[in-house]
Design a protein around this motif. Structure first.
Motif, PDB file in Angstrom:
ATOM      1  N   GLU A 182       0.835  -1.210   0.000  1.00 47.47           N
ATOM      2  CA  GLU A 182       0.000   0.000   0.000  1.00 47.47           C
ATOM      3  C   GLU A 182       0.862   1.250   0.000  1.00 47.47           C
ATOM      4  N   GLY A 187      -1.758  -1.091  -3.339  1.00 47.34           N
ATOM      5  CA  GLY A 187      -2.759  -1.646  -2.449  1.00 47.34           C
ATOM      6  C   GLY A 187      -4.061  -1.940  -3.163  1.00 47.34           C
ATOM      7  N   ASP A 188      -4.846  -2.830  -2.588  1.00 49.78           N
ATOM      8  CA  ASP A 188      -6.163  -3.174  -3.123  1.00 49.78           C
ATOM      9  C   ASP A 188      -6.943  -3.867  -2.014  1.00 49.78           C
ATOM     10  N   GLY A 189      -8.040  -4.516  -2.359  1.00 47.59           N
ATOM     11  CA  GLY A 189      -8.849  -5.201  -1.367  1.00 47.59           C
ATOM     12  C   GLY A 189      -8.098  -6.306  -0.654  1.00 47.59           C
ATOM     13  N   THR A 191      -4.836  -6.400   0.065  1.00 52.25           N
ATOM     14  CA  THR A 191      -3.953  -5.839   1.086  1.00 52.25           C
ATOM     15  C   THR A 191      -4.748  -5.292   2.258  1.00 52.25           C
ATOM     16  N   ALA A 192      -5.862  -4.648   1.981  1.00 48.07           N
ATOM     17  CA  ALA A 192      -6.692  -4.104   3.063  1.00 48.07           C
ATOM     18  C   ALA A 192      -7.187  -5.221   3.978  1.00 48.07           C
ATOM     19  N   HIS A 193      -7.566  -6.345   3.375  1.00 47.21           N
ATOM     20  CA  HIS A 193      -8.041  -7.483   4.171  1.00 47.21           C
ATOM     21  C   HIS A 193      -6.934  -8.025   5.060  1.00 47.21           C
ATOM     22  N   GLU A 196      -6.481  -5.585   8.025  1.00 48.29           N
ATOM     23  CA  GLU A 196      -7.623  -5.638   8.941  1.00 48.29           C
ATOM     24  C   GLU A 196      -7.650  -6.964   9.705  1.00 48.29           C
TER      25      GLU A 196
END
Length: 634
Positions: A182, A187-189, A191-193, A196
């Motif tokens: 990121e 970054g994308d979904g 990496t965000a997952h 989190e």
């Protein structure tokens, strides 16, 4: 020829305790990285250090050498504004390009792909060091790479996001990879997952007082500092995420309230838990506190702990004399300090200690005068109830540290019992900074064991530990911790349902009162209590107070020694239990040879009272529930 790090002269004005300055840290980092690079493959993707291979195989071990030394070089470079080991950052760039090539029959340097932890998981561990190194050195390395190399590196790193980590601190490796991706606009979904998910699990492992369990069980060890605090807080700082810093920073501060006591006056960290060959990585939490400001330690105290632990190991043979490589062990090589995943380059996770170099050179961490370590003050007891640990420091012994364990084990709820070879690292009742534990094949130190009449030589072990509480006086003059466990007997031993041991450790000054209540023991059951493993430079006593056969302890031999000594003796007491019985002993450990001050004791089937000269009295009652009452009497 003996390898030299090229350290500068000592500065005993600025650093009266260790003589070390930031220049010593820079020289140590540079020298250790250069020494390891002498074993690099031609294109620099693997550092194939000499030594026993790990269970993961030689290719994975070579990646480990690259990744872990890269972490040291990255801390050094980022903390110096782009300066670092001369020419080596370019070699790491070349190694990244070679390592991320598609594996092929003729490509001897490509990195193993990242897979699930149960299949071949070690590359996932190393992905975090690669990602963090790239994030820290971005202006001097990543930003200068060809797009093709960056694309290949991203694809290799994303393997950490797409495979299953081990159910513990490993979930912070994908988080670290995702944070890097990121930070460079990739970054994308996915990496965000990963971020989190990692932070969510981390919050679930938090037990209070600054301590995390390493997963869903009760493993409390050095992974708190060099993983569970380090990765999320570094991510938050590098991302400039004030919300995350405000969320995790106070936990680090709370952790250092107790963890700061766990360094001996001679610089040694506590010998407790697995992966201890990482050595001065134990200072990572102290460095992180100084970097972020989330620390209760004064700058001169922080540097005292950091320089003390780094110098402690370098002065005691952690680097091989001939080539300057970190050895597989504690001081020199020591097999009992290792795990199956330990390979020739594994010790270079010690690089995490060099996080101190991220703190600017003009910061008080480096400019303030060194102060004494917390353990070098007055004798102190501190109960840390969340992990079930009781810290005992004795400044009169030069800052000797003992920790009485009534809460940390390595039993994962989903997997049943802990691994047999890790029992010495978690199951003992006490650990220290100068001795123990003994190897698994020798008599266990600091242990209460039972043996049934049917198998008199088959002594039980302590695995799952159930805490019963802990407390200490506000002035640190005394403390106690308690737990219970079900003795685990060797295979082939007749079933013994209902046998249970409740245990209390009470400390004052250098004394350790150890009390156990055994219930449900069949007739003829033998009981054995052991004390500290003693050698030339440490003296220990174990004095019977109630329930034992003899009026003195017996010395048992431990020829495999400990991480601190090649050979040791362990004092032991023996008794017999049938039904319910209380057993009490007074132990001590000293670097000066001072013994314990014996109290007057009164004991029954369900309680014990001990009174010392001066009027301090403790009463331990086991029924109807455990109570520990401390008072001063005339």
């Amino acid at each position: 020829m003996t390898y030299s790090l090229g350290l500068p002269p000592e500065d005993r004005v600025l650093s009266p305790h260790t003589g070390w300055t930031r220049a010593h840290w820079e020289a140590a980092a540079d020298g250790m990285v250069r020494a390891a690079w002498r074993w690099a493959t031609p294109r620099g993707a693997l550092l194939d250090l000499p030594g026993r291979p790990s269970a993961s195989g030689v290719r994975s071990d070579g990646l480990e050498g690259y990744a872990r030394t890269f972490l040291a070089a990255a801390f050094r470079t980022a903390g110096s504004g782009g300066e670092g080991p001369h020419g080596l950052l370019a070699r790491y760039a070349d190694g990244l390009a070679a390592g991320t090539r598609t594996p092929g029959r003729d490509d001897a340097e490509s990195w193993p792909v990242i897979q699930d932890h149960a299949t071949a998981g070690q590359p996932m561990v190393e992905s975090a060091s690669v990602a963090l190194g790239l994030r820290l050195t971005r202006p001097w390395l990543w930003d200068r790479l060809d797009d093709g190399v960056r694309d290949r590196a991203e694809e290799w790193l994303r393997g950490a996001l797409r495979h299953t980590p081990s159910p513990n601190n490993w979930y912070l490796f994908p988080l670290t990879v995702a944070g890097f991706l990121e930070s460079v606009g990739r970054g994308d979904g996915e990496t965000a997952h990963a971020i989190e998910r990692g932070l969510g699990l981390l919050d679930g492992w938090y037990r209070g007082e600054g301590w995390y369990a390493d997963g869903d069980g009760r493993a409390f060890d050095h992974y708190n500092g060099w993983a569970l605090h380090l990765y999320p807080l570094l991510h938050a700082r590098l991302a400039g995420d004030e919300a995350l810093l405000a969320r995790y920073g106070p936990r680090l501060r709370a952790h250092l309230e107790s963890f700061g006591l766990l360094f001996d006056g001679n610089g040694a960290p506590l010998y407790l838990g697995r992966s201890l060959t990482y050595r001065f990585a134990a200072g990572a939490a102290v460095a992180l506190g100084a970097l972020t400001g989330h620390t209760p330690l004064a700058p001169g105290v922080s540097r005292r702990l950091l320089s003390g632990t780094l110098r402690h190991f370098l002065d005691r043979g952690a680097l091989s004399e001939e080539d300057g490589l970190l050895t597989l062990g504690w001081y020199g090589p020591h097999e009992a300090s290792l795990q199956s995943y330990s390979g020739p380059a594994s010790p270079y996770w010690a690089s995490k200690g060099f996080a101190a170099l991220l703190v600017p050179a003009d910061d008080p961490l480096w400019t303030a005068r060194e102060e004494a370590a917390p353990s070098e003050g007055p004798d102190r007891a501190l109960a840390v109830a969340a992990p079930g640990l009781l810290v005992q420091t004795t400044g009169g012994d030069g800052g000797l540290v003992r920790v009485h364990n009534h809460g940390s084990d390595h039993v994962r709820p989903a997997e049943g019992e802990s691994a047999e070879d890790e029992l010495p690292l978690y199951a003992r009742f006490a650990y220290a900074t100068r001795t123990g534990p003994t190897a698994r094949a020798n008599v266990p130190d600091n242990h209460l064991a039972l043996a049934l009449a049917a198998r008199p030589g088959a002594w039980s072990v302590r695995r799952r530990i159930r805490p019963l509480g802990a407390a200490s006086a506000p002035d640190g003059s005394w403390g106690w911790a308690a737990s219970w466990h079900l003795p685990a007997f060797p295979a082939g031993t007749p079933g013994v349902p209902g046998v249970r041991v409740m245990s209390v450790t009470f400390v004052r000054g250098a004394d350790e009162l150890r009390v156990h209540r055994v219930t449900g023991a069949p007739p003829g059951t033998r009981v054995r209590q052991t004390g500290w493993a003693t050698a030339e430079d440490v003296a220990g006593t174990l004095v019977p107070l109630h329930g034992w056969d003899e009026d003195r302890s017996t010395a048992l031999r431990a020829p495999q020694g400990t991480a601190f000594a090649r050979w040791a003796e362990v004092p032991a007491l023996f008794g017999e239990a049938a039904g319910t019985g209380v057993f009490a002993a007074l132990a001590s450990l000293s670097g000066t040879g001072r013994g314990a001050a014996l109290p007057d004791t009164e004991a029954g089937a369900d309680s014990l009272t001990a009174t010392w000269d001066g009027g301090l009295r403790v009463r331990i009652a086991f029924v109807p529930e455990l109570t520990v009452t401390v008072a001063t009497v005339a």
